[in-house]
Design a protein around this motif. Structure first.
Motif, short mmCIF file in Angstrom:
data_model
loop_
_atom_site.label_atom_id
_atom_site.label_comp_id
_atom_site.label_asym_id
_atom_site.label_seq_id
_atom_site.Cartn_x
_atom_site.Cartn_y
_atom_site.Cartn_z
N ARG A 116 0.83 -1.20 0.00
CA ARG A 116 0.00 0.00 0.00
C ARG A 116 0.87 1.25 0.00
O ARG A 116 0.56 2.25 -0.66
CB ARG A 116 -0.92 0.00 1.23
CG ARG A 116 -2.08 -0.96 1.14
CD ARG A 116 -3.14 -0.60 2.16
NE ARG A 116 -2.63 -0.62 3.52
CZ ARG A 116 -2.57 -1.72 4.27
NH1 ARG A 116 -2.96 -2.88 3.79
NH2 ARG A 116 -2.13 -1.66 5.50
N LEU A 117 1.95 1.23 0.76
CA LEU A 117 2.84 2.38 0.81
C LEU A 117 3.40 2.68 -0.57
O LEU A 117 3.44 3.83 -1.01
CB LEU A 117 3.99 2.10 1.79
CG LEU A 117 5.06 3.20 1.88
CD1 LEU A 117 4.46 4.49 2.38
CD2 LEU A 117 6.20 2.77 2.77
N LEU A 120 0.60 4.25 -2.65
CA LEU A 120 0.15 5.55 -2.19
C LEU A 120 1.19 6.63 -2.44
O LEU A 120 0.87 7.77 -2.74
CB LEU A 120 -0.19 5.49 -0.70
CG LEU A 120 -1.50 4.75 -0.36
CD1 LEU A 120 -1.60 4.52 1.13
CD2 LEU A 120 -2.70 5.55 -0.87
N SER A 126 -1.35 14.92 -1.78
CA SER A 126 -2.32 15.66 -1.00
C SER A 126 -1.80 17.08 -0.85
O SER A 126 -0.67 17.38 -1.21
CB SER A 126 -2.47 15.01 0.37
OG SER A 126 -1.28 15.15 1.10
N THR A 179 -3.30 16.68 12.96
CA THR A 179 -3.43 15.78 11.82
C THR A 179 -2.04 15.44 11.30
O THR A 179 -1.05 16.09 11.67
CB THR A 179 -4.24 16.44 10.70
OG1 THR A 179 -3.50 17.58 10.20
CG2 THR A 179 -5.60 16.90 11.19
N ASP A 180 -1.96 14.46 10.41
CA ASP A 180 -0.67 14.11 9.82
C ASP A 180 -0.07 15.31 9.08
O ASP A 180 1.14 15.53 9.12
CB ASP A 180 -0.83 12.94 8.85
CG ASP A 180 -1.20 11.64 9.56
OD1 ASP A 180 -0.88 11.52 10.76
OD2 ASP A 180 -1.81 10.77 8.91
N GLU A 212 -1.43 1.42 10.94
CA GLU A 212 -2.01 2.24 9.86
C GLU A 212 -1.67 3.71 10.05
O GLU A 212 -1.35 4.42 9.08
CB GLU A 212 -3.53 2.04 9.80
CG GLU A 212 -3.98 0.65 9.41
CD GLU A 212 -3.58 0.30 7.98
OE1 GLU A 212 -3.46 1.22 7.16
OE2 GLU A 212 -3.37 -0.89 7.70
N ASP A 213 -1.73 4.20 11.29
CA ASP A 213 -1.41 5.60 11.56
C ASP A 213 0.05 5.88 11.22
O ASP A 213 0.39 6.95 10.69
CB ASP A 213 -1.66 5.93 13.04
CG ASP A 213 -3.14 5.95 13.38
OD1 ASP A 213 -3.95 6.10 12.45
OD2 ASP A 213 -3.47 5.81 14.57
N ARG A 216 0.40 6.15 7.42
CA ARG A 216 -0.15 7.40 6.89
C ARG A 216 0.79 8.57 7.16
O ARG A 216 1.00 9.42 6.29
CB ARG A 216 -1.53 7.67 7.49
CG ARG A 216 -2.66 6.87 6.86
CD ARG A 216 -4.01 7.44 7.23
NE ARG A 216 -4.24 7.37 8.67
CZ ARG A 216 -4.82 6.32 9.27
NH1 ARG A 216 -5.20 5.27 8.56
NH2 ARG A 216 -5.02 6.34 10.58
N ILE A 219 3.82 8.34 4.85
CA ILE A 219 3.47 8.75 3.48
C ILE A 219 3.41 10.26 3.37
O ILE A 219 3.91 10.86 2.41
CB ILE A 219 2.13 8.11 3.08
CG1 ILE A 219 2.29 6.60 2.91
CG2 ILE A 219 1.60 8.71 1.77
CD1 ILE A 219 0.98 5.84 2.89
N THR A 220 2.81 10.90 4.38
CA THR A 220 2.71 12.36 4.38
C THR A 220 4.10 13.00 4.38
O THR A 220 4.36 13.96 3.67
CB THR A 220 1.91 12.84 5.61
OG1 THR A 220 0.62 12.24 5.61
CG2 THR A 220 1.75 14.35 5.60
#
Length: 243
Positions: A116-117, A120, A126, A179-180, A212-213, A216, A219-220
């Motif tokens: 997934r990483l 993504l 984003s 938030t991230d 999962e956190d 994320r 990724i950010t």
């Protein structure tokens, strides 16, 4: 951990040859300091003892800004420096190319997370993708006016008064409340303003964050061109073996 008193010489088991070569030269630099205990060295360098321990074993590689700051601090305390900064930086870049192995765990969930990483990171960015440690001043002002800016200000204020408990508490609270993207903004501001130790504490303030956190947030950070910081977050989340 041998570094509280005498200094251990073992490399981190997962070190590549390039990283071992870098660590050998980094150790020569640190050994040039008049202090013999790692605690005193870390205090003089202005970094946590745990960070110096990780750099010494090769478990982690400092960012370019952190290495430059360490080199400058060593030069200011030592009668001579055994390695040139440009040579050490070249070795650091080679050592840092070895990224964390996300599929080291045999669990299928970790393999799926790594897949997934990969997908993504290659997806469209984003809004945080425009944020980097060198982002324009007007973007920095935007982050400074929000929660990220408040967090950075609180961390700097706590550090200036020597309130280490306060720094840790602020980082822990930020990991829950921001938030991230806001964590990314705050970390980028700290690293860009050469407060990398505070940036590290901020990112590791939520060590207990779930799988999962963690993914994320990593990724950010990657999308914000903070790859060293993304690796820091991922490494902290990996199961630790032995010791």
């Amino acid at each position: 951990m041998a570094l509280a008193g005498q200094v251990g010489n073992a490399y981190w088991p997962d070190c590549s040859p390039a990283r071992e070569e870098y660590v050998t030269n980094f150790r020569s630099l640190i050994a040039a300091m008049p202090m013999t205990k790692q605690g005193a060295r870390a205090k003089h360098l202005g970094i946590p003892l745990s960070s110096l321990s990780n750099y010494w074993t090769g478990r982690r590689v400092p960012s370019e800004a952190t290495l430059h700051a360490i080199y400058g601090a060593v030069r200011g305390s030592a009668s001579g420096v055994p390695v040139r900064l440009d040579q050490l930086e070249r070795l650091r870049k080679s050592a840092a190319r070895r990224k964390v192995n996300l599929v080291a765990s045999p669990q299928n969930s970790d393999i799926r997370a790594a897949e997934r990483l990969s997908h993504l990171v290659s997806a469209p960015s984003s809004p945080c993708g425009a944020v980097s440690a060198q982002r324009p001043a007007h973007d920095r002002r935007n982050s400074q006016n929000g929660k990220a800016g408040e967090t950075v200000g609180a961390l700097l204020a706590a550090q200036s008064t020597g309130d280490r408990r306060g720094v840790i508490g602020i980082a822990w609270s930020a990991s829950k409340a921001l938030t991230d993207e806001e964590l990314c903004d705050a970390a980028a501001d700290l690293y860009a303003s050469e407060h990398s130790s505070l940036g590290e504490v901020l990112l590791l303030g939520g060590r207990e964050r779930g799988h999962e956190d963690t993914m994320r947030l990593a990724i950010t950070l990657l999308r914000a061109d903070l790859s060293d910081q993304a690796e820091l977050v991922l490494r902290a989340a990996l199961p630790q073996g032995g010791n």
